[in-house]
Design a protein around this motif. Structure first.
Motif, PDB file in Angstrom:
ATOM      1  N   GLY A   1       2.216  10.747 -12.059  1.00 55.37           N
ATOM      2  CA  GLY A   1       3.080  11.012 -13.204  1.00 55.37           C
ATOM      3  C   GLY A   1       4.285  10.088 -13.270  1.00 55.37           C
ATOM      4  O   GLY A   1       5.150  10.271 -14.115  1.00 55.37           O
ATOM      5  N   ARG A   2       4.341   9.083 -12.384  1.00 59.58           N
ATOM      6  CA  ARG A   2       5.441   8.122 -12.435  1.00 59.58           C
ATOM      7  C   ARG A   2       4.880   6.772 -12.898  1.00 59.58           C
ATOM      8  O   ARG A   2       3.711   6.470 -12.680  1.00 59.58           O
ATOM      9  N   HIS A   3       5.756   5.982 -13.500  1.00 60.66           N
ATOM     10  CA  HIS A   3       5.274   4.716 -14.057  1.00 60.66           C
ATOM     11  C   HIS A   3       5.903   3.508 -13.391  1.00 60.66           C
ATOM     12  O   HIS A   3       5.949   2.426 -13.951  1.00 60.66           O
ATOM     13  N   GLY A   4       6.400   3.689 -12.185  1.00 57.02           N
ATOM     14  CA  GLY A   4       7.062   2.642 -11.431  1.00 57.02           C
ATOM     15  C   GLY A   4       8.121   3.317 -10.583  1.00 57.02           C
ATOM     16  O   GLY A   4       8.051   4.533 -10.357  1.00 57.02           O
ATOM     17  N   LEU A   5       9.103   2.549 -10.108  1.00 58.71           N
ATOM     18  CA  LEU A   5      10.160   3.158  -9.299  1.00 58.71           C
ATOM     19  C   LEU A   5      11.175   3.825 -10.231  1.00 58.71           C
ATOM     20  O   LEU A   5      12.236   3.283 -10.525  1.00 58.71           O
ATOM     21  N   GLY A   6      10.834   5.003 -10.680  1.00 58.23           N
ATOM     22  CA  GLY A   6      11.714   5.727 -11.604  1.00 58.23           C
ATOM     23  C   GLY A   6      11.880   4.968 -12.907  1.00 58.23           C
ATOM     24  O   GLY A   6      10.984   4.242 -13.327  1.00 58.23           O
TER      25      GLY A   6
ATOM     26  N   LYS B   1       0.858  -1.194   0.000  1.00 55.16           N
ATOM     27  CA  LYS B   1       0.000   0.000   0.000  1.00 55.16           C
ATOM     28  C   LYS B   1       0.884   1.229   0.000  1.00 55.16           C
ATOM     29  O   LYS B   1       1.861   1.292   0.752  1.00 55.16           O
ATOM     30  N   ILE B   2       0.568   2.198  -0.835  1.00 56.45           N
ATOM     31  CA  ILE B   2       1.303   3.466  -0.828  1.00 56.45           C
ATOM     32  C   ILE B   2       0.299   4.604  -0.709  1.00 56.45           C
ATOM     33  O   ILE B   2      -0.696   4.639  -1.435  1.00 56.45           O
TER      34      ILE B   2
ATOM     35  N   LEU C   1       5.454  -3.459  -5.366  1.00 54.20           N
ATOM     36  CA  LEU C   1       5.887  -2.070  -5.146  1.00 54.20           C
ATOM     37  C   LEU C   1       5.784  -1.272  -6.455  1.00 54.20           C
ATOM     38  O   LEU C   1       5.234  -0.171  -6.493  1.00 54.20           O
ATOM     39  N   GLN C   2       6.286  -1.846  -7.522  1.00 53.93           N
ATOM     40  CA  GLN C   2       6.251  -1.118  -8.799  1.00 53.93           C
ATOM     41  C   GLN C   2       4.821  -0.955  -9.314  1.00 53.93           C
ATOM     42  O   GLN C   2       4.460   0.088  -9.853  1.00 53.93           O
ATOM     43  N   LYS C   3       4.001  -1.968  -9.107  1.00 55.95           N
ATOM     44  CA  LYS C   3       2.596  -1.838  -9.518  1.00 55.95           C
ATOM     45  C   LYS C   3       1.910  -0.739  -8.715  1.00 55.95           C
ATOM     46  O   LYS C   3       1.133   0.049  -9.254  1.00 55.95           O
ATOM     47  N   ALA C   4       2.208  -0.706  -7.408  1.00 56.05           N
ATOM     48  CA  ALA C   4       1.575   0.315  -6.568  1.00 56.05           C
ATOM     49  C   ALA C   4       2.027   1.707  -7.003  1.00 56.05           C
ATOM     50  O   ALA C   4       1.217   2.635  -7.078  1.00 56.05           O
TER      51      ALA C   4
END
Lengths: 599, 493
Positions: B404-409, B357-358, B394-397
């Protein structure tokens, strides 16, 4: 040392959760090419069941998530299916109202005999309760993730107009990929969002709108604003919740602000509208089936123009007495709905200045006022809209415009300033509220009082009222209200100008300094617990600045804060009633008439 | 014991408007409760002032009051509707506080309304810090030391026992204003004096600091036959010091040894028994010292919560629905799990995936507002994502957040491309990041990635942020793989 990517590396990247957009950025290509390559290599996510038991027992509840593995557990049925895209994370400007609409969409799809498939990623919502839809995909609302579900399920269509801006932003790409969009075609949505084309449409229809222009530089903005005349409202295009909007009274402020606005909106220009100071605003929600339009409700804003519609207090039915103007609002809504090719919900916002109606904006999609109107009238607009989107006509559904009589419903917003300490801005054209309450009662005064109580304010029945009114409010109505406050046992403290005006007209008050005039000022009085009700009607740049500390302090001390004389008069009626008895309660079923099982 | 037939109508309290800290998770839980209790044949009376909720739709409850949730209004509804029972555990703190007000003023007793789902003594014991501390002592559980003081002299005595650093929390200030942390005597006296001044009852709590400890939550349910299930464990990615609502959280807990986890389980069960929650769910929060393993109880909420909504979505176990059934007499072994249809609710969920969860913040709309994260929750929403691994979820969240981000950078949206910096620039950027990540903020996850790219090692990142090395290693795996990807091109390119 660049090597061509291999299927193994690509698969590994997907297992680590890299999106096609990330892969495109790192590999120096486009997301579409990455997608094509993945499909060529057969690297596609599959869906697994959330089953509570790590696959030890058979699971019956179709609740899925995607992962990059091999065995797919989601088997599409052979029924006709509709996918409803949710609103994603709650944020200011896009909250629970949209989840409400999505859930109603699900119910209506089921009632129409289709399989309802929900996609959303917000764990707080009702829409992500696996008990609601026939199938739930707990997935990100991105083009890549949604397309995978669409490809697997092959739905009859996708509903993008209930989840706020989130699914709407996907509509263009989905439509371009041949995914059937249910309801208003993408063309209509785009037409309403594109200010230039929308203005041209309004002109063609002979509907008035505030003078406007758009600019890509500060100089251009200054030239346009000079032509339109100050104050002007500045805003970047393509945003929800009014992000980046501001009312500007002078060229200097305009130049400061345009830089920021261009930063937020990127390649889109900054829009400049004439700001209609003193205007009264209205929201009208309706359902259109392509040939007929059903007005769901007309909401009158209590605060005058300048406050974001999501933040302003609204009342139903409108308190405006001129029936012909209300009719004109409805008729304009009907014409616009048809002209935009609306199939489903539409919301139109209006300003009324000197008996002239201006269209501020139109959105052929679910708006945040839909649940409030549905509660106040008992007519489930989102459900009706869904059925219309599935091909039913309003006539077939046998629905007609709801009438409210014998009671009044008030919607009031609640704000997070107490938790976000240090904000330099109070209310304005940019939305700040996190939620809302409704007050419903036999009279406007009682409904206002209930909405204040519901929002956490204390309703005073005695004590001191702080009064500060703008030049235009120094008139008979204000005098009458001031006298009534005194008759009801309140003491009035007022800013110098207001105090002098009242004194000259025979109403005794004590004067208090504004924030900009020295100490002790009105904020000190509030902090010391000396104020129980605030009626402040700001106008112009300076008094709007002064409003910030007063407004935030009022919230911190649970003091009702009123920004409009008519609302002050209404609340005073509610207060007077509360001085005698504490008022009654009635259930919503009693107000709107019984359980409404179906439409 | 099956369904209670001695009650016919139940009043359910909602949570009112959406505010930070109390959002639509209570519409989710309230809607479940209304639906399941209606199916059970009870007459449902509902109050909630929030018209945007599903639960207030006229077709759900038998009588729905869209009215202010105050003791006075609820009393009027009780007079009109004469419910047999009141269910206060579905509407967050608002509902619980209102129910306590109704009970304390004798309104429930006067109208013969029974509180179900939680009893007044249990609520009091869970909510009153001193009663709760005494309860934890009775069952031998540790809590951060704390003393309420009303004068500077009392504060001086308290700090001698508690030691530095110490947390100062003024009682009943709005948004917890005036609170803070003191590392030395001078700072301490200054903050206590200011806190006493700000507190309307001139009281501050001096508390032992557990900043930097690992934070866990367990979602627990207990029935009247003393069956207890742990629905889910949740681990906070951000250590203690950041409100759970503002933390990235992960289910199930990832970095506990089995022994540590069993300890938390046992402690949760003891807490449920001691507080006396016997017909519902609770959320229990723990802090675990990263080196010594010392475990302290932070608090428990004897009601459904934001975390229970998350745990329900994470596991498929509908906590609110089952809590409502427990409240009307069912026991966990009598309630079927509607996912498997064969296992009862007393089977604890097992999950073979990871949930992240984020939170989502909206500071941009409040220019000037303090955007650092601390004990006061500031997020306005959240997303959850499910994946086979923490990395995938994490990346899906992150891409679900719509920031405006599409994953972890790695998405071409970085303000600074670390890989393009020379050594000196990279060292300077690393120094800047060291300062920045020391204070939790909305974008810290993205900064962690940049810090790794800028050459800061995991053990240093752990020292600066207190984030568990396991989580840092996971983030590093993603960052390392990004570098691998950068070494590749499209075939035929």
């Amino acid at each position: 040392m660049s090597n061509p990517i291999t299927p193994e590396i690509l698969r590994q990247a997907k297992r680590l959760g890299f999106s096609d957009i990330q892969l495109a950025a790192t590999l120096g290509t486009t997301a579409a090419r990455v997608r094509a390559l993945r499909r060529e290599w057969g690297i596609e996510p599959v869906f697994k069941t959330v089953d509570t038991c790590a696959a030890e027992f058979e699971a019956f509840t179709p609740y899925y998530y995607s992962t990059c593995e091999t065995e797919n557990e989601s088997r599409p049925s052979d029924r006709k299916k509709v996918i409803i895209l949710g609103g994603g994370p709650n944020r200011i400007g896009q909250g629970i109202e949209f989840d409400y609409c999505c859930v109603h969409g699900v119910f209506a799809v089921k009632e129409e005999g289709r399989e309802a498939i929900m996609v959303n990623c917000n764990p707080e919502t009702v829409s992500t309760d696996y008990d609601i839809a026939d199938k739930l995909y707990f997935e990100p609302l991105t083009f890549e993730d949604v397309m995978r579900i669409v490809e697997l399920e092959q739905p009859e269509g996708v509903i993008v107009s209930f989840g706020g801006q989130t699914p709407l932003k996907l509509a263009k790409d989905l439509a371009a990929s041949g995914v059937p969009i249910l309801g208003t075609p993408y063309e209509g949505i785009d037409l309403a969002e594109d200010r230039e084309r929308f203005s041209a449409l309004l002109t063609e229809l002979g509907i008035r709108y505030p003078a406007a222009g758009n600019a890509r530089t500060a100089d251009e903005a200054a030239r346009i604003a000079g032509g339109i005349g100050y104050p002007v409202l500045l805003r970047p295009s393509y945003v929800l919740g009014g992000r980046g909007m501001q009312i500007v009274y002078s060229e200097k402020t305009l130049r400061d602000f345009v830089g920021q606005a261009l930063e937020i909106s990127g390649e889109h220009p900054v829009l400049i509208d004439k700001f209609l100071e003193d205007a009264m605003e209205f929201d009208v929600d309706a359902v259109c089936d392509g040939t007929e339009v059903m007005i769901g409700g007309v909401l009158q804003h209590v605060e005058e123009a300048g406050i974001h519609s999501g933040d302003s207090t609204c009342v139903m039915p409108p308190t405006l007495q001129k029936e012909s103007l209300i009719e004109e609002l409805k008729e304009t809504t009907r014409r616009l709905a048809l002209a935009l090719g609306t199939v489903g919900l539409i919301n139109v916002q209006y300003a009324l200045q000197n008996d002239i109606i201006y269209v501020l904006e139109a959105n052929p999609r679910a708006s945040r006022t839909v649940p409030f109107i549905s509660k106040a009238t008992g007519v489930p607009l989102a459900k009706i809209a869904t059925k219309v989107m599935l091909g039913r006509t309003l006539r077939e559904l046998g629905v007609s415009e709801p009438r409210i009589s014998g009671y009044v419903a008030v919607k009031k917003a609640v704000f997070p300033f107490i938790k976000l300490v240090g904000s330099r801005q109070f209310l304005g054209p940019e939305m700040k509220s996190t939620g809302e309450v409704m007050g419903i009662a036999d009279t406007y005064g009682e409904a206002m009082a209930k909405s204040q109580l519901g929002s956490g304010a204390k309703l005073p029945t005695a004590g001191t009222v702080f009064l500060s009114v703008s030049q235009r409010d120094k008139r008979q109505k204000t005098l009458g209200m001031a006298q009534s406050l005194i008759d009801a046992g309140f003491t009035i403290i007022a800013t110098r100008g207001t105090s002098t005006y009242l004194y000259e007209n025979g109403v005794e008050t004590r004067s208090v300094l504004k924030v900009s005039e020295g100490r002790p000022d009105i904020v000190d009085e509030i902090k010391n617990g000396h104020v129980q009700l605030i009626i402040n009607t700001p106008a112009g740049e300076v008094s709007r600045d002064d409003e910030t500390p007063i407004g935030i302090e009022a919230l911190a001390h649970n003091i009702p804060y009123i920004t409009n004389i008519s609302a002050g008069i209404a609340l005073l009626e509610g207060i007077k009633q509360a001085q005698h008895d504490s008022g009654g309660v009635r259930s919503i079923q009693e107000y709107v008439g019984g359980r409404k099982e179906t439409v | 014991m099956p369904r209670r037939n001695d009650i016919e109508s139940i009043l359910i309290l909602g949570s009112g408007p959406i505010i930070i800290g109390q959002a639509c998770e209570f519409d989710y839980s309230g809607t479940q409760a209304v639906r399941v209790l209606t199916q059970e044949g009870y007459r449902i009376v509902l109050i909630n002032s929030n018209p945007a909720t599903i639960m207030t739709d006229p077709e759900f409850a038998d009588a729905t009051y869209i009215e202010p949730i105050t003791v006075e209004t609820v009393e009027k509804i009780i007079e009109r509707e004469k419910p047999d029972a009141l269910l206060p555990t579905m509407g967050g703190q608002t509902a619980l506080n209102t129910a306590v007000g109704l009970a304390e003023r004798g309104i429930l007793a006067a109208h013969g309304v029974e509180m179900i789902g939680a009893s007044l003594p249990s609520i009091r014991m869970a909510e009153d810090r001193e009663l709760f501390l005494a309860a934890m002592q009775r069952i031998g559980l540790d809590m951060p030391q704390g003393r309420f003081v009303r004068t500077l002299e009392e504060a001086k005595a308290a700090i001698r026992e508690i030691g530095f650093p110490a947390i100062i929390r003024p009682s009943f200030t709005l948004g917890g204003t005036g609170g803070g942390i003191a590392y030395n005597h001078e700072e301490f006296l200054w903050k206590v004096a200011s806190g006493l001044g700000l507190s309307p009852i001139s009281q501050v709590l001096i508390e032992e600091s557990i900043l930097g400890w690992k934070e866990y939550e367990l979602e627990v349910m207990r029935d009247r036959k003393d069956n207890v299930v742990i629905v889910c464990s949740i681990e906070n990615f951000d250590p203690i010091g950041v409100h759970t609502g503002d933390s990235v959280t992960v289910a199930p807990a990832q970095t506990l040894t089995d022994k540590e986890y069993q300890n938390l389980r046992d402690a949760s069960i003891r807490i449920m028994r001691e507080i006396g929650v016997e017909t519902g769910g609770s959320n229990v929060q723990f802090a675990v010292h990263p080196e010594t393993g010392r475990t302290t109880v932070i608090e428990m909420n004897p009601r459904v919560s934001r975390s229970s909504a998350l745990a329900s979505k994470a596991t498929g176990f509908p906590i609110a629905k089952i809590a409502a059934k427990l409240a009307v007499g069912y026991t966990l072994d009598e309630i079927a799990n509607d996912i498997t249809r064969v296992t009862p609710a007393c089977f604890e969920p097992t999950i073979d995936y990871v949930v992240t969860k984020i939170p989502r913040w909206d500071f941009a709309k409040f220019p000037g507002a303090d955007d650092t994260l601390g004990v006061q929750m500031k997020s306005v929403g959240e997303v959850m994502a499910i994946g086979r691994t923490f990395k995938e979820s994490l990346q899906k969240a992150l891409r679900s957040l719509e920031i405006g981000r599409h994953g972890l950078g790695a998405d071409g949206k970085d303000a600074v491309d670390v890989t393009a910096l020379d050594d000196a620039e990279r060292a300077a950027f690393a120094q800047e990041l060291r300062t920045k990540i020391a204070t939790p903020r909305a974008d810290r996850l993205f900064d962690l990635r940049l810090a790794m790219q800028a050459g800061i090692a995991d053990d240093e990142l752990h020292r600066i942020t207190g984030i568990d090395p396991w989580f840092l290693a996971q983030v590093r795996d993603i960052v390392d793989f990004e570098a691998v990807l950068r070494g590749h091109t499209m075939p035929g390119a």
